[in-house]
Scaffold this active site. Sequence first.
Site, PDB file in Angstrom:
ATOM      1  N   GLY A  77      79.354  11.781  48.157  1.00  0.00           N
ATOM      2  CA  GLY A  77      78.379  10.869  48.756  1.00  0.00           C
ATOM      3  C   GLY A  77      77.620  11.570  49.859  1.00  0.00           C
ATOM      4  CG  HIS A 112      75.028  15.600  40.923  1.00  0.00           C
ATOM      5  ND1 HIS A 112      73.958  14.745  40.910  1.00  0.00           N
ATOM      6  CD2 HIS A 112      74.684  16.624  41.746  1.00  0.00           C
ATOM      7  CE1 HIS A 112      73.005  15.237  41.685  1.00  0.00           C
ATOM      8  NE2 HIS A 112      73.420  16.358  42.210  1.00  0.00           N
TER       9      HIS A 112
END
Lengths: 140, 476
Positions: free
Chosen positions: B374, B399
């Site tokens: 993140g 991804h």
Amino acid sequence: MTTAYWELFSHPADIGIRGVGPTKEEAFAQAAIALTAVITDPEKVRPREVVEIVCIEQDDELLFMKWLSSLLYEMDTRGMLFSRFEIEPIEGGLRARAWGEPVDVERHEPAVEVKAATYAGLKVKKDDAGNWLAQCIVDV
Amino acid sequence: MFAQKLQKQAEAQWRIEPFDRMHVPVVVFADEELIREMDEQVYLQAANVAALPGIVKASYAMADAHWGYGFPIGGVAAFDPDAGGIISAGGVGFDISCGVRALRTGLTYDQIQGNEKELADVLARRIPAGVGSEGKVRLSSLEMDDMLMGGALWAVEQGYGTRTDLKYTEENGRMLGAEPRYVSDHAKQRQEKEVGTLGSGNHYLEVQRVTAVYDEAIGKAFGLALNDVTVMIHCGSRGLGHQIATDYAPRMIKAASEHGLELADRELACAPIKSDVGRQYYGAMCAGINCALANRQVLTHLTREAFAKLFPRAELTLLYDVSHNTCKVEEHEIDGKRKKLYVHRKGATRAFGPGHPSLPEDLKPVGQPVLIGGTMGTASYILTGTEEGMDLAFGSCCHGAGRAMSRSAATKRWHGKDIVMHLAQKGIVIKGSSMRGIAEEAPGAYKDVSVVVDATEKAGLARKVARLEPLVCVKG
């Protein structure tokens, strides 16, 4: 006749560099300052050491790519940043001198390293008034 | 114009039927919200990929897709070498084998609580990060070639890590097919001081806390429980990978024209798989993958040293290592037949389902761990590959969060110092040498990673296992 200048332009994920000048070589030199500006404020980079670069390529746009890639190579392997450039045309390409100094993290506060110059947004052209523009997006 | 052609196919799956020069459809995995916000350029780029020779099934865009170079970031495309298929430097990207690895620490949150600042300091001192940083490993040219052949295996042989680490790294830590002779001297010179460095931009090393486990059984198989402390490392093949991409792009532009391939965009630079340039790029790119695997392995070692200083009882074990900028030769089923394909994943993670032969025995029943990074203020996720996903998109998924805002817009909107302070209030310690760099990576400049992950799960590409939230982030 315009004065030479450089600027950065926006891209959703990365950043564009642009140089404008009365000659192709000046536009390339201005774009090189823009390349440094992606990393740090070029004013903070003292022109203390000089590196010579020669690029051979017939096509203007591919020559611009070669010029930026050569600079990135010199920056990466020497651990340097550059702020002043002089470029002269030679048979089939260019010869340049780039002045700069080793990266000083405290003083330069480099924001990001440039991985590569890309063909995205790539343009090298002369406008009707005779000014040259050289630009592309760089991958950071 | 492309957005109007989108047809909803299934839950979180959209399709643009082939038109003009496209050989196959474009398939986008996203929910309504992500589709509304998706840049039109993503569809255009995915359609350009669909027009490349030898493409099989479809040109895919994942939930975090955004405007890339030639191929969209979050793009997946497979090419058949026997049908004139191509290999593309633009389809892999400049940071070859950029990826993520996740480590368990054997510690729980209460064991490190209160020591986050100290841990951040120790990590920041040990991990070379940011522009101009140099690694401690220096390689002669012979050693460089050994590293490019051996990948993480080379690093383990030098004392950086354990054999068990290799088992939980894609390709067992070593990509076969690497040919260092096709990597230029310039590329190798750029790597001389960069082995074991984090890089910059969106690269980071994060200490995290498991704040949710969605699937207890798979969580157990991955060795994850609520409040466990984990480490995530996001980085790639450094200067060497960047230079390989730089070197091969012009060669591929030339090769494409020699082979009569019309490119809609020069960044689609590609060559037939069965051509000299194609084969040489593949050999160089595999060496680039090994470089990234070695790099993450050395960083793992440095992280272990840092933890050992503060937490002698910590035991850092590798959960998994994924690469998200690659081209790999994989066998997939096409019209009932097994075929060897060159699968490009650019900003997309391999997500193999249960039973895949490449997985270690203990992971075979549950599938491949998929690591989704993140931003420094939000969560990261661990998912697992599904059987369905093998058929849907060659066993691939998103991804990361994907950028939603340019770097210049981010620096206009936020100041690095404010971000560091704001995150400190949330209990997250940020270490970075550049305030502008931190502003450019502001959490708000990215799409909401939870939305991306949920869409990925809805599409059936992968299943959520755990959510991890940052405690310490060393920015590249």
